[in-house]
Design an enzyme around this catalytic site. Structure first.
Site, PDB file in Angstrom:
ATOM      1  N   LYS A   1       0.826  -1.211   0.000  1.00  0.00           N
ATOM      2  CA  LYS A   1       0.000   0.000   0.000  1.00  0.00           C
ATOM      3  C   LYS A   1       0.859   1.259   0.000  1.00  0.00           C
ATOM      4  O   LYS A   1       0.647   2.172  -0.780  1.00  0.00           O
ATOM      5  CB  LYS A   1      -0.938  -0.007   1.205  1.00  0.00           C
ATOM      6  CG  LYS A   1      -1.908   1.190   1.218  1.00  0.00           C
ATOM      7  CD  LYS A   1      -2.732   1.250   2.492  1.00  0.00           C
ATOM      8  CE  LYS A   1      -3.721   0.134   2.593  1.00  0.00           C
ATOM      9  NZ  LYS A   1      -4.664   0.314   3.733  1.00  0.00           N
TER      10      LYS A   1
ATOM     11  N   GLU B   1      10.305  -5.752   3.505  1.00  0.00           N
ATOM     12  CA  GLU B   1      10.464  -7.041   2.835  1.00  0.00           C
ATOM     13  C   GLU B   1      10.046  -6.961   1.369  1.00  0.00           C
ATOM     14  O   GLU B   1      10.740  -7.469   0.485  1.00  0.00           O
ATOM     15  CB  GLU B   1       9.624  -8.116   3.544  1.00  0.00           C
ATOM     16  CG  GLU B   1      10.056  -8.408   4.969  1.00  0.00           C
ATOM     17  CD  GLU B   1       9.366  -7.536   6.007  1.00  0.00           C
ATOM     18  OE1 GLU B   1       9.395  -7.903   7.192  1.00  0.00           O
ATOM     19  OE2 GLU B   1       8.791  -6.483   5.626  1.00  0.00           O
TER      20      GLU B   1
ATOM     21  N   GLY C   1      -4.870  -5.053   5.830  1.00  0.00           N
ATOM     22  CA  GLY C   1      -4.112  -5.988   5.009  1.00  0.00           C
ATOM     23  C   GLY C   1      -4.664  -7.395   5.018  1.00  0.00           C
ATOM     24  O   GLY C   1      -4.816  -8.036   3.970  1.00  0.00           O
ATOM     25  N   ARG C   2      -4.997  -7.912   6.200  1.00  0.00           N
ATOM     26  CA  ARG C   2      -5.464  -9.297   6.291  1.00  0.00           C
ATOM     27  C   ARG C   2      -6.894  -9.455   5.795  1.00  0.00           C
ATOM     28  O   ARG C   2      -7.392 -10.586   5.725  1.00  0.00           O
ATOM     29  CB  ARG C   2      -5.333  -9.798   7.725  1.00  0.00           C
ATOM     30  CG  ARG C   2      -6.041  -8.948   8.762  1.00  0.00           C
ATOM     31  CD  ARG C   2      -5.588  -9.328  10.180  1.00  0.00           C
ATOM     32  NE  ARG C   2      -6.145  -8.464  11.217  1.00  0.00           N
ATOM     33  CZ  ARG C   2      -5.642  -7.300  11.579  1.00  0.00           C
ATOM     34  NH1 ARG C   2      -4.570  -6.812  10.946  1.00  0.00           N
ATOM     35  NH2 ARG C   2      -6.184  -6.596  12.549  1.00  0.00           N
TER      36      ARG C   2
ATOM     37  N   GLU D   1      -3.620 -11.903  14.408  1.00  0.00           N
ATOM     38  CA  GLU D   1      -3.284 -10.488  14.269  1.00  0.00           C
ATOM     39  C   GLU D   1      -4.479  -9.624  14.660  1.00  0.00           C
ATOM     40  O   GLU D   1      -4.319  -8.507  15.142  1.00  0.00           O
ATOM     41  CB  GLU D   1      -2.842 -10.178  12.835  1.00  0.00           C
ATOM     42  CG  GLU D   1      -2.138  -8.836  12.693  1.00  0.00           C
ATOM     43  CD  GLU D   1      -1.478  -8.655  11.341  1.00  0.00           C
ATOM     44  OE1 GLU D   1      -0.263  -8.914  11.226  1.00  0.00           O
ATOM     45  OE2 GLU D   1      -2.175  -8.268  10.380  1.00  0.00           O
TER      46      GLU D   1
ATOM     47  N   HIS E   1      -1.966 -38.587  11.029  1.00  0.00           N
ATOM     48  CA  HIS E   1      -0.750 -39.352  11.299  1.00  0.00           C
ATOM     49  C   HIS E   1       0.329 -38.471  11.916  1.00  0.00           C
ATOM     50  O   HIS E   1       1.510 -38.826  11.897  1.00  0.00           O
ATOM     51  CB  HIS E   1      -0.246 -39.982   9.997  1.00  0.00           C
ATOM     52  CG  HIS E   1      -1.167 -41.033   9.467  1.00  0.00           C
ATOM     53  ND1 HIS E   1      -1.021 -42.372   9.749  1.00  0.00           N
ATOM     54  CD2 HIS E   1      -2.281 -40.936   8.690  1.00  0.00           C
ATOM     55  CE1 HIS E   1      -1.986 -43.064   9.157  1.00  0.00           C
ATOM     56  NE2 HIS E   1      -2.770 -42.212   8.515  1.00  0.00           N
TER      57      HIS E   1
ATOM     58  N   LYS F   1       9.590  -4.407  13.665  1.00  0.00           N
ATOM     59  CA  LYS F   1      10.007  -3.783  12.402  1.00  0.00           C
ATOM     60  C   LYS F   1      10.872  -2.556  12.667  1.00  0.00           C
ATOM     61  O   LYS F   1      11.903  -2.351  12.010  1.00  0.00           O
ATOM     62  CB  LYS F   1       8.769  -3.400  11.579  1.00  0.00           C
ATOM     63  CG  LYS F   1       8.002  -4.593  11.043  1.00  0.00           C
ATOM     64  CD  LYS F   1       6.596  -4.241  10.622  1.00  0.00           C
ATOM     65  CE  LYS F   1       6.543  -3.211   9.512  1.00  0.00           C
ATOM     66  NZ  LYS F   1       5.150  -2.984   9.061  1.00  0.00           N
TER      67      LYS F   1
END
Length: 559
Positions: free
Chosen positions: A214, A220, A282-283, A368, A399, A523
């Site tokens: 954005k 990153e 964002g999420r 979050e 399993h 961050k």
């Protein structure tokens, strides 16, 4: 209500006290007894939401439990807060923003139109969606080509968090629908291994890169974008292509961002930047321009069908009566499990290999959102909040970790998800493998609910100490979710279902489920530590002994 009203402390409500007493009453019962007493319990405690059948009957509840939980929702004003969200009130209080991911899914021409903060939200959403559609069609038709005139064959999406997890999960879930000769890949981790391995076997002439950020400042994402830009330009030169850097970048890079100045500075044509708004977290953003990679590779029609599924669940949550409202009931059940039964984790177990990234997607969505220790007015929470979401697709998990769910000492509520029609109806001789797969799905929730008594074990001939080892307590709570097939619309319904479950929990607890300040400190410190990591001895010496020692170890052992 207004978005900034003081939240109701749920522990002070009459419903909370009643639920406390009710939990003690239920402790003497069991799912075996309750199913025996009510042969119709499976139907009584099942609900329909759009295309989803949701069976709540194997949870540690009675119908009266739901009545008390709905009373708790009323006393904590959950539905009033829901209505405030849909209306565009600023319920994200710490950032003073509306929360309008649901507006991304409203069909064109919805009435009445949505006007928020002087913005025609519907018009803006449709304008971006139309631009995404046109761009996707240009790429898919071959009209958009790379710098050497070749068709695009691979779309690399660079993002992190909400700019990555949603697109990755949906692409993996709907991969059979991708266009022939077109695939998507994803880079998120700043570990250079991610960028290297993702691009190592790609042809730069046929690769299109979408940079999703954005602000166009996410460390990153921008670092990876620069790495891939270098890879692309070097790759073109290695093939003998005379490269004008800006022209090449303009043909091979597009952006999902609102920072047009930074987009242009990177070399991307601002005309090829697709924006979204500060009312989209964002999420919660995969239905926005963040989903551009999906529109390109899966097709605009698939993307719009996905949005229609989101909208169907939005409407169910917005309009269904409380006792039939699946997101409301499931959110309240999570509160019951966390605050009254002591659950600390929640497993999501999709019986579909295509949903193998769904639990990871839900980890960000839920943790979050609700990993908070203060309420939206800044006061401390009065209850435990949030739970650890995790899971893997069945039958792999059977399993691995199902042992802990079946016979461990912890309460682990689990959601089982399955589809009646397989994507690939294969047979092993006369055996329908999907039916074998679903037999496992049905068996697991039955075993978790009813267990196996010592008497039943002994009746099979087991004796001595082995009896206890082969006994299953049962009463392990599960919810079963089924749909006709894993279609784009059904996937949209599933995602929106968990969005609204998360909202309900946060509303009961009085927290702001739409900020993420806990992400920011690490961050900030990473940027501040960069000089020390690069070898500045003065900066290293200023750190605590642990951090300084670890950095010195790195400096000494870096090959």
């Amino acid at each position: 209500m207004t978005a900034h009203d003081t939240p109701v402390d749920p522990t002070t409500t009459a419903a909370w006290a009643a639920l406390d007493a009710h939990e003690e009453e239920l402790a003497d019962g069991s799912l075996r007894e309750w199913f025996a007493q009510d042969p119709d319990r499976g139907r009584t405690l099942s609900r329909q939401a759009a295309d989803l059948l949701v069976d709540l009957s194997k949870n540690l509840i009675q119908p009266h439990t739901l009545e008390l939980l709905l009373q708790l929702a009323q006393e904590t004003r959950v539905l009033e807060r829901r209505d405030a969200m849909f209306a565009g009130e600023h319920i994200n209080t710490t950032e003073d923003r509306a929360v309008l991911h649901t507006a991304l899914r409203r069909p064109q021409g919805s009435a009445p139109s949505l006007q928020v903060d002087g913005q025609d939200v519907d018009a803006d959403v449709q304008e971006v969606l139309e631009r995404i559609t046109a761009f996707a069609q240009n790429v898919r038709s071959g009209e958009w080509t790379g710098a050497t005139g070749k068709r695009i064959e691979t779309v690399v999406n660079i993002g992190i968090g909400g700019s990555d997890l949603g697109p990755v999960m949906i692409y993996e879930a709907l991969k059979p629908l991708r266009a022939d000769g077109l695939e998507a890949r994803f880079i998120s981790n700043i570990d250079p291994t991610d960028a290297y391995t993702t691009t190592a076997d790609l042809d730069p002439e046929t690769t299109l890169v979408i940079v999703a950020s954005k602000t166009f400042t996410t460390l990153e994402t921008i670092t990876n974008a620069r790495l891939v830009r270098t890879w692309l330009l070097d790759g073109l030169r290695a093939r003998g292509v005379e490269v004008d850097e800006r022209e090449a970048v303009a043909k091979h890079f597009v952006a999902v961002s609102t920072a047009l100045d930074k987009v242009e500075e990177f070399g991307i044509d601002p005309a090829n930047a697709f924006g979204f708004w500060n009312w989209v977290g964002g999420r919660y953003s995969v239905g926005s321009a963040i989903g551009t990679v999906l529109a390109v590779v899966l097709g605009p029609e698939v993307f719009r069908e996905l949005l229609s599924g989101f909208h169907a669940m939005d409407e169910h949550f917005r309009t269904a009566e409380p006792d039939q409202n699946v997101p409301l009931l499931m959110g309240l059940l999570n509160v019951w499990n966390v605050n009254f039964l002591g659950a600390e984790t929640h497993a999501v177990l999709p019986y579909s290999q295509y949903l193998h990234r769904f639990p990871a997607y839900l980890q960000q969505l839920t943790m979050e959102s609700n990993g908070k220790s203060v309420r939206w007015d800044g006061t401390p929470v009065t209850t435990d909040t949030g739970e650890v979401f995790w899971g893997e697709p069945g039958t792999n998990g059977q399993h691995a970790f199902y042992q802990l769910i079946h016979q461990g000492t912890r309460v682990i509520p689990a959601d089982f998800i399955a589809f009646a029609t397989p994507t690939h109806p294969l047979r092993d001789g006369k055996v329908d493998v999907h039916e074998l797969f679903l037999a496992n799905f049905f068996a697991q929730t039955k075993a978790l609910a009813f267990g196996k008594t010592a008497e039943e074990v002994e009746a099979e001939g087991t004796t001595g100490a082995l009896v206890a080892a082969r006994t299953f307590s049962g009463d392990r709570p599960t919810t079963s979710i089924m749909a006709p097939a894993l279609t784009p619309a059904v996937l949209g319904q599933l995602i929106a279902l968990y969005e609204h479950i998360t909202f309900v929990q946060g509303a009961v607890w009085g927290i702001d489920s739409f900020d993420q300040w806990g992400v920011e400190l690490g961050k900030k410190l990473a940027n501040e530590l960069a000089p020390a990591v690069a070898g500045d001895e003065q900066a290293i010496a200023a750190e605590d002994s642990s951090t300084a020692g670890l950095i010195r170890y790195y400096r000494e052992h870096r090959a």
